[in-house]
Design an enzyme around this catalytic site. Structure first.
Site, PDB file in Angstrom:
ATOM      1  N   SER A 114       8.311   3.474   0.134  1.00 44.90           N
ATOM      2  CA  SER A 114       7.127   2.874  -0.465  1.00 44.90           C
ATOM      3  C   SER A 114       7.129   3.041  -1.978  1.00 44.90           C
ATOM      4  CB  SER A 114       5.872   3.521   0.135  1.00 44.90           C
ATOM      5  OG  SER A 114       4.730   2.783  -0.207  1.00 44.90           O
TER       6      SER A 114
ATOM      7  N   SER B 282       0.848  -1.181   0.000  1.00 46.90           N
ATOM      8  CA  SER B 282       0.000   0.000   0.000  1.00 46.90           C
ATOM      9  C   SER B 282       0.893   1.244   0.000  1.00 46.90           C
ATOM     10  CB  SER B 282      -0.927  -0.004   1.209  1.00 46.90           C
ATOM     11  OG  SER B 282      -1.849   1.059   1.112  1.00 46.90           O
ATOM     12  N   GLU B 283       0.534   2.251  -0.802  1.00 43.76           N
ATOM     13  CA  GLU B 283       1.397   3.413  -1.013  1.00 43.76           C
ATOM     14  C   GLU B 283       1.742   4.133   0.284  1.00 43.76           C
ATOM     15  OE1 GLU B 283      -1.319   2.514  -2.808  1.00 43.76           O
ATOM     16  OE2 GLU B 283      -1.616   4.027  -4.374  1.00 43.76           O
ATOM     17  N   ASN B 284       0.872   4.026   1.295  1.00 41.35           N
ATOM     18  CA  ASN B 284       1.133   4.778   2.529  1.00 41.35           C
ATOM     19  C   ASN B 284       2.167   4.098   3.418  1.00 41.35           C
ATOM     20  OD1 ASN B 284      -0.822   2.784   3.007  1.00 41.35           O
ATOM     21  ND2 ASN B 284      -1.642   3.863   4.780  1.00 41.35           N
ATOM     22  N   GLY B 285       2.814   3.045   2.916  1.00 43.26           N
ATOM     23  CA  GLY B 285       3.962   2.531   3.630  1.00 43.26           C
ATOM     24  C   GLY B 285       3.785   1.183   4.286  1.00 43.26           C
TER      25      GLY B 285
END
Lengths: 230, 216, 230, 216
Positions: free
Chosen positions: B87, B45-48
């Site tokens: 990320s 997920s892009e948020n890490g």
């Protein structure tokens, strides 16, 4: 998921002519076992990327001394007179970068960027033969990103999915190089099951790791270096 | 099974054990429900986060644990957290095997347009452009046509592109279509449809291999 | 060494016209208490840098709604129709970047670089009004680094020397922004003595932190957001 | 006290509590022995440490804990480890308050030349160029002259530069000299010397403030 593999099998990925990044800053983080096995398998014509060339007779210096490396991309050779002599005799080509710029070039490769822009060295001979650009009204050097075919990495602990932890000053270039190589081979002192590591305490996410070699023993090279003791 | 569920279920079959995948908003978020070996796939997920698990049951939410779409999620064993730079290093560095994205339009050459409609201000780019341009495989999961029945699969995109020539496969409620150097190749047909209906709803010509077309 | 400070005192550093980076991705990592206090002290004419604009009535959206922000540098406004409406009415200027490029611009500022070079968006309208360069025979966009006067950061745990740990998906932009600002103000849920954190488990070294505000309580905004619950 | 110890001891007095400092090889590594509030100063090392403590006593070395010079070190409370990119972000990002560096030459305008002698291949750059160019204060700690008695403090450097106009203060066994827009200003004199000796061993002219010159 289990990325562990026999060392011989993992290192078949390294081929003649490859660019190989090797983690470590001095002894801490240098993957001595992977290097020794790479030496034994005879791979040659390598471009090596490492912070420094270890010390004579140790680590990547063995690859240099055996004539397996044509180009070394590094920050300094200060602790390795053998490597300096080889450079002076033009037996290896050495590309020198400021240490943190070398780190950023590798990191940029790992981050899928094409380069970084820096003013480091802009008033020095480092500007020669560099791509100069202007940014924010200022002259700067465009340094292309650096990637490798292979990264050889030493970890303190790995889980079988490739999540890594490094110990103390052994972290240094290792996570950056693991990001920047097409194939990442890790030797680890300890292996734990998937799920055993605290997700907040992982230093390098497993997505960057391809193969894990579990070390049976730590040879003497990993130990305290007598000549650096007070 | 709704048409969205059908698309998600078919998309899930594209995933191989050991792969790292990223799920856009909408239909892609339903894919994990259909992964046969969910524990062997790592959702990024892009948020890490690497290793997103299923969505939270009500009452089990953790205030610090959401995915990039804002949903409360769980973790699977072997998960890890990292900052936004790492990320996107995973994404742009080529370590995402498949990204599943919705779209407004997709072209016969694999161009993707899914972020801006001129005249309407775009709410932003988010992580979609980097996923589209750098994931190893881009699979578009979308309804075959717009809500008012116009084809989304076109000879050329009319909207500003998200990325050029990035799409490998298009999965709709009607068909699975691969983008090839020769053009769009129909790989599978939904049981509920036929070739002529799908071609009629697709502006670009579809190549068909000899023999029966597999159904899904 | 003790970097803890009363919130009012810490926030006097934020002045009219400043560029302020605010950590957080959605609720996790958003420093709601620092934002509320910044709102209360009336600072205006701000340039704000944040991944997204939170949601209407929450976090940085309060600063937008109160007219304190002239420019927002962000990745998307998708969850905040109020901010989208303000943008459409030109009440705020919005600079949009791909999320990971925004992260890299900030990180480059933090790393003392002048910019990064990327091919992201090179075939799209993002190439318009960008500085184009050629690197490795390829056309690319030079994105200047981004720095700020102030960063407002939320941590799970801090020691008094400023070493920080973040919780789960609350890490996101926080360490990058803390690197990229001249003055870094951290609110923390827990404070521990210097020496209490494992040096291998620190997410952001204390060198980047100027002031630490210890939170007495976590207001409702930090909690689970009912409308995002299944 | 050797001349090196004298330089290190005087240099230590430039450090304020709470500062982050970085120590080059040679004389700078002796500075921690003379810091009055060592616990309040954080020593950064390029190989990824903030909070280096004293050197290890024999037999207490940790194989994973060296500084950038290769010495086995300890940690002070509040130390942290990070990768080489973060380490140089601290340096180039302006979070190192003082770097202490040795030198081959330093000019009246604060130019530093300490990495290469043409004709001899340089063993490398290391972290010195970034420290010289980006630390908030660059303090040169050096013998006043070369081993064969030639001045190191010159009108202009003859060797290739490490960084231009970066040096703020020069501390030798004979003097403390500040680099100012007006030129080199003599701030302190060693007890063992006098102004004329120091000027004789310094190629660039030294500005002197009226009144007695403080001694160290």
């Amino acid at each position: 998921m289990d990325k562990t593999m026999a060392i011989e099998q993992a290192l078949t990925a390294v081929q003649d002519g490859h660019t190989v990044m090797v983690g470590g800053f001095g002894v801490p983080g240098t993957p001595f076992t992977l290097i020794d096995r790479l030496l034994a398998q005879g791979t040659r014509n390598l471009t090596l990327v490492k912070n420094e060339a270890n010390e004579a007779g140790m680590g990547v210096s063995k690859l240099l001394e055996a004539g397996r490396v044509h180009t070394l991309i590094t920050s300094h050779l200060g602790l390795n007179p053998t490597a300096i002599a080889m450079m002076n005799r033009s037996e290896i080509t050495v590309e020198l970068y400021p240490q943190g710029i070398l780190a950023e070039k590798i990191r940029a490769g790992g981050a899928g960027l094409l380069g970084i822009v820096t003013d480091i060295g802009i008033d020095t001979i480092l500007r020669e033969n560099r791509q100069l650009v202007r940014v924010a009204g200022q002259e700067a050097i465009l340094e292309p990103a650096l990637r490798a075919d292979i990264a050889l990495i030493h970890a303190a602990t790995a889980d079988r999915a490739g999540n890594l932890q490094f110990a103390q000053s052994a972290r240094n270039f290792s996570p950056l190089m693991a990001m920047a190589a097409d194939r990442v081979i890790v030797e680890t002192e300890a292996i734990v099951p998937v799920g055993a590591l605290d997700p907040d305490a992982v230093h390098l996410p497993g997505a960057f790791v391809d193969h894990i070699v579990v070390l049976d023993e730590l040879t003497a090279e990993y130990g305290v270096l007598a000549r650096h003791v007070l | 099974m709704s048409y969205k569920e059908k698309i998600a279920a078919r998309a899930a079959r594209e995933v191989q054990p050991g792969q790292v995948i990223n799920l856009g908003i909408g239909i892609p978020t339903m894919i994990p429900d259909y992964l046969p070996n969910a524990g062997e796939v790592f959702i990024q997920s892009e948020n890490g986060i690497l290793g997103v698990g299923h969505r939270c049951g009500r009452g089990t939410e953790d205030r610090n644990l959401i995915d990039a779409g804002g949903s409360y999620v769980t973790l699977q064993p072997g998960a890890s957290f990292f900052d936004s730079a790492v990320s996107f290093a995973i994404i742009r560095g080529g370590r995402v095997d498949i990204t599943f994205l919705g779209t407004l339009e997709v072209s016969a050459e694999g161009d993707l347009a899914n972020w801006i409609v001129p005249g309407k201000m775009a709410p932003g780019i988010g992580g979609g452009m980097e996923l589209a341009q750098k994931a190893r495989q881009v699979i578009v999961t979308t309804t075959h046509t717009t809500r008012d029945g116009r084809p989304k699969i076109l000879e050329r995109c009319t909207l500003p592109l998200t990325a050029k020539g990035c799409v490998k496969t298009i999965i709709t409620e009607l068909a699975v279509i691969d983008v090839t150097p020769q053009g769009l190749r129909l790989r599978e047909l939904a049981r509920e449809t036929n070739l002529s209906e799908v071609q009629a709803k697709t502006t670009a010509p579809l190549l068909v291999t000899d023999g029966a077309i597999p159904r899904f």
